[in-house]
Design a protein around this motif. Structure first.
Motif, short mmCIF file in Angstrom:
data_model
loop_
_atom_site.label_atom_id
_atom_site.label_comp_id
_atom_site.label_asym_id
_atom_site.label_seq_id
_atom_site.Cartn_x
_atom_site.Cartn_y
_atom_site.Cartn_z
N THR A 144 2.79 1.70 -3.45
CA THR A 144 1.93 2.08 -4.57
C THR A 144 1.42 3.50 -4.41
N ALA A 145 1.02 3.86 -3.19
CA ALA A 145 0.57 5.24 -2.96
C ALA A 145 1.69 6.22 -3.26
N GLN A 146 2.90 5.92 -2.78
CA GLN A 146 4.01 6.84 -3.01
C GLN A 146 4.35 6.93 -4.49
N GLY A 193 -4.30 5.95 2.41
CA GLY A 193 -3.39 6.76 1.63
C GLY A 193 -3.38 6.40 0.16
N LEU A 194 -3.53 5.10 -0.15
CA LEU A 194 -3.61 4.69 -1.55
C LEU A 194 -4.87 5.26 -2.19
N TYR A 223 0.84 -1.20 0.00
CA TYR A 223 0.00 0.00 0.00
C TYR A 223 0.88 1.26 0.00
N ASP A 224 1.88 1.28 0.86
CA ASP A 224 2.76 2.44 0.95
C ASP A 224 3.50 2.67 -0.36
N HIS A 257 1.30 5.29 4.52
CA HIS A 257 0.13 5.65 3.72
C HIS A 257 -1.03 4.68 3.97
N ASP A 308 -6.53 7.89 -1.25
CA ASP A 308 -6.31 9.33 -1.38
C ASP A 308 -5.53 9.64 -2.65
N ALA A 309 -4.47 8.85 -2.90
CA ALA A 309 -3.64 9.08 -4.08
C ALA A 309 -4.41 8.81 -5.36
#
Length: 260
Positions: free
Chosen positions: A32-34, A84-85, A29-30, A80, A87-88
C-alpha cells in the motif's frame, strides 16, 4: 493482497486480504505504501480511491504478526512497514478518497485523518482499539482526530476502544457521506472522478495549501506517539492483550502490576 486499477485518472487501491478482514501485515503495509508512492509520481493519476474487499475495510495491524514482532527478535520487518505507510500518507500530494466498506480498526480508522473525502457504508463500524491493546495512538491520530472531530468526540474514540457506527462517524465528522453498502464504491468513485477532471496541478496546489500548516503538528504528534508506543509495546498490558487475542479470550488487565 492489493488490487490496483485505473479509470478516468482515478487509481483505485483495494485492500485484498478478505480472510483477515484486510488486516495489515508487513507485506500489505509495503504494497500500500508503494502504491501511494507510485500514484504520487504518476502524472496520469489525479486521485486515489482506497477501499477494501469483502466484509472489512481494514482490521488494522495483523495482531498475530504483531505478537511475533513483539516476542521474536529474529522477525524481519518489511521495506516500508507501518511507518512507511504513514510517511506515504503524510506526503501524498493528490486527493485521497476513502470508501469504508466494512469494519475499520486501528489504522483502518486513523487513516481517515488523511482522507480528503471519506465515504462509509451504513453497515460499517469503526474502532480505535489502542487502550484495549495496551498501546498508544498512531498515525498522528492524537493530533488529527481532535481537529477533525473536536476534543471530546476524539477523546471518546481514542480512549474508549468502543465501536463507532456509521451514523456516529457522520455526526462526529469522521466521514463525509454514509451510503447504502451496494452504492458505496459507485458513489465514492463518482466523486473521485469528478475531482479527477480538474487540473492535477491545481488539485495538488489546493491540497498543499490545506495540509502545509498541519505538517509540524503531524510530525510532533508522530514523535510523541512513536515514543509512547515503543514504551508500551511488549509491556505487561500489551502482552496480555496479544496473548488473549491469540488464545481467543478477553484480556484481563486487573492483575497487571500497579501503573499498568
Amino acid at each position: 493482497m492489493l488490487q490496483i486499477s485505473d479509470r478516468d485518472r482515478v487509481r483505485t487501491l483495494t485492500l485484498d486480504r478478505p480472510e483477515a478482514l484486510n488486516a495489515f501485515n508487513e507485506a500489505l503495509y509495503d504494497a500500500t505504501a508503494q502504491a501511494l508512492l507510485d500514484a504520487a509520481a504518476d502524472p496520469a493519476v489525479a486521485v486515489v480511491l482506497l477501499t477494501g474487499n469483502g466484509r472489512g475495510f481494514s482490521a488494522g495491524t495483523d495482531l498475530l504478526e504483531m505478537h511475533r514482532m513483539a516476542t521474536d527478535p529474529t522477525f524481519e520487518r518489511g521495506e516500508h512497514g507501518f511507518v512507511g505507510l504513514v510517511d506515504a500518507l503524510v506526503d501524498f500530494p493528490k486527493p485521497l478518497v476513502c470508501a469504508v466498506n466494512g469494519v475499520g480498526l486501528g489504522i483502518g480508522t486513523t487513516i481517515l485523518g488523511f482522507a480528503d473525502l471519506a465515504f462509509m457504508a451504513s453497515t460499517a463500524r469503526l474502532k480505535c482499539p489502542f487502550t484495549s491493546l495496551g498501546v498508544a495512538p498512531e498515525a498522528a491520530s492524537s493530533y488529527l482526530l481532535p481537529r477533525l472531530l473536536g476534543r471530546q468526540d476524539a477523546a471518546w474514540v481514542l480512549l474508549s476502544a468502543e465501536w463507532i457506527s456509521a451514523q456516529e462517524a457522520l455526526a462526529m465528522g469522521l466521514v463525509w457521506r454514509v451510503c447504502e453498502p451496494a452504492d458505496l464504491v459507485a458513489e465514492a468513485t463518482r466523486h473521485a472522478t469528478l475531482l479527477a477532471r480538474r487540473p492535477i496541478s491545481s488539485l495538488v496546489a489546493v491540497k498543499r495549501a490545506m495540509t502545509a500548516p498541519l505538517r509540524a503538528g503531524i510530525d510532533a504528534a508522530r514523535e510523541r506517539e512513536n515514543a509512547a508506543f515503543a514504551e508500551l509495546m511488549g509491556g505487561p498490558a500489551n502482552l496480555e492483550a496479544l496473548a488473549a487475542f491469540a488464545e481467543g479470550r478477553e484480556p484481563d488487565f486487573t492483575s497487571l502490576p500497579p501503573g499498568w
